[in-house]
Write an enzyme that holds these catalytic residues in place. Structure first.
Site, short mmCIF file in Angstrom:
data_model
loop_
_atom_site.label_atom_id
_atom_site.label_comp_id
_atom_site.label_asym_id
_atom_site.label_seq_id
_atom_site.Cartn_x
_atom_site.Cartn_y
_atom_site.Cartn_z
N HIS A 213 0.71 -1.26 -0.01
CA HIS A 213 0.08 -0.12 -0.37
C HIS A 213 0.97 1.06 -0.02
CE1 HIS A 213 0.57 -1.23 4.04
NE2 HIS A 213 0.53 -0.06 4.50
N HIS B 241 0.75 5.18 0.90
CA HIS B 241 0.12 6.07 1.80
C HIS B 241 0.24 7.63 0.97
CE1 HIS B 241 0.30 4.26 5.92
NE2 HIS B 241 1.20 3.47 5.30
P1 5GP Z 1 1.51 0.43 7.57
O1 5GP Z 1 1.98 0.75 8.85
O2 5GP Z 1 1.09 -1.07 7.11
O3 5GP Z 1 2.17 1.07 6.22
O4 5GP Z 1 0.02 1.19 7.35
C1 5GP Z 1 -1.23 0.39 7.38
C2 5GP Z 1 -2.31 1.58 7.56
O5 5GP Z 1 -3.46 0.80 7.51
C3 5GP Z 1 -2.13 2.32 8.89
O6 5GP Z 1 -1.94 3.75 8.62
C4 5GP Z 1 -3.49 2.14 9.62
O7 5GP Z 1 -4.09 3.27 10.18
C5 5GP Z 1 -4.46 1.59 8.35
N1 5GP Z 1 -5.77 0.65 8.57
C6 5GP Z 1 -5.48 -0.48 9.26
N2 5GP Z 1 -6.70 -1.09 9.65
C7 5GP Z 1 -7.21 -0.56 8.85
C8 5GP Z 1 -8.63 -0.44 8.49
O8 5GP Z 1 -9.40 -1.46 8.88
N3 5GP Z 1 -9.40 0.44 7.39
C9 5GP Z 1 -8.77 1.66 6.98
N4 5GP Z 1 -9.36 2.32 6.43
N5 5GP Z 1 -7.48 1.55 7.49
C10 5GP Z 1 -6.67 0.92 8.22
#
Ligand code: 5GP
Ligand code: ZN
Length: 114
Positions: free
Chosen positions: A100, A102
């Site tokens: 993903h 951001h």
């Molecule tokens: P990472 O830390 O893996 O780069 O980012 C994961 C992101 O997913 C985090 O910013 C977190 O807030 C978001 N996130 C986690 N669970 C959910 C969810 O169920 N729905 C949405 N919309 N975002 C989520």
């Protein structure tokens, strides 16, 4: 199919606030926003991380980056700019093992990131 949160969001098994969608990618609002605009952009196909983005998946990177300006423009981020982040692996704090991007904007970003 892996038991994957973002696959479930892509399949609409778990609801999200979708802001952009095409055949191959989905963009939705992060549930814990770190900026006034905080969008997650994912391939619909399950790919765990950037390290799985070999030549086979070059189309995925293309699809994602083609969608970035569409999402940014939807939130009027183009004039002032925005940040695109990929957290890769534990040191970067990757929490969800589905690739993903951001897309963060709507405020001044700082450098270096924490
Ligand atoms: P990472 O830390 O893996 O780069 O980012 C994961 C992101 O997913 C985090 O910013 C977190 O807030 C978001 N996130 C986690 N669970 C959910 C969810 O169920 N729905 C949405 N919309 N975002 C989520
Ligand atoms: Zn997945």
């Amino acid at each position: 199919m892996p038991d994957c949160l973002f696959c479930k969001i892509a399949n609409k098994q778990i609801p999200s606030e979708v802001v952009y969608e095409d055949d191959r990618v989905l963009a939705f609002k992060d549930s814990s926003p770190q900026a006034p605009v905080h969008i997650l952009l994912i391939p619909k196909e399950h790919i765990a991380s950037t390290t799985e983005l070999g030549e086979k998946f070059s189309h995925v990177a293309k699809d994602l980056f083609a969608a970035v300006p569409k999402v940014a423009s939807k939130f009027s981020l183009l004039p002032k700019g925005f940040r695109v982040v990929i957290n890769q692996g534990p040191h970067a704090g990757q929490a969800v093992d589905h690739l993903h991007l951001h897309i963060l904007g709507g405020r001044q970003m700082h450098w270096p990131p924490g």
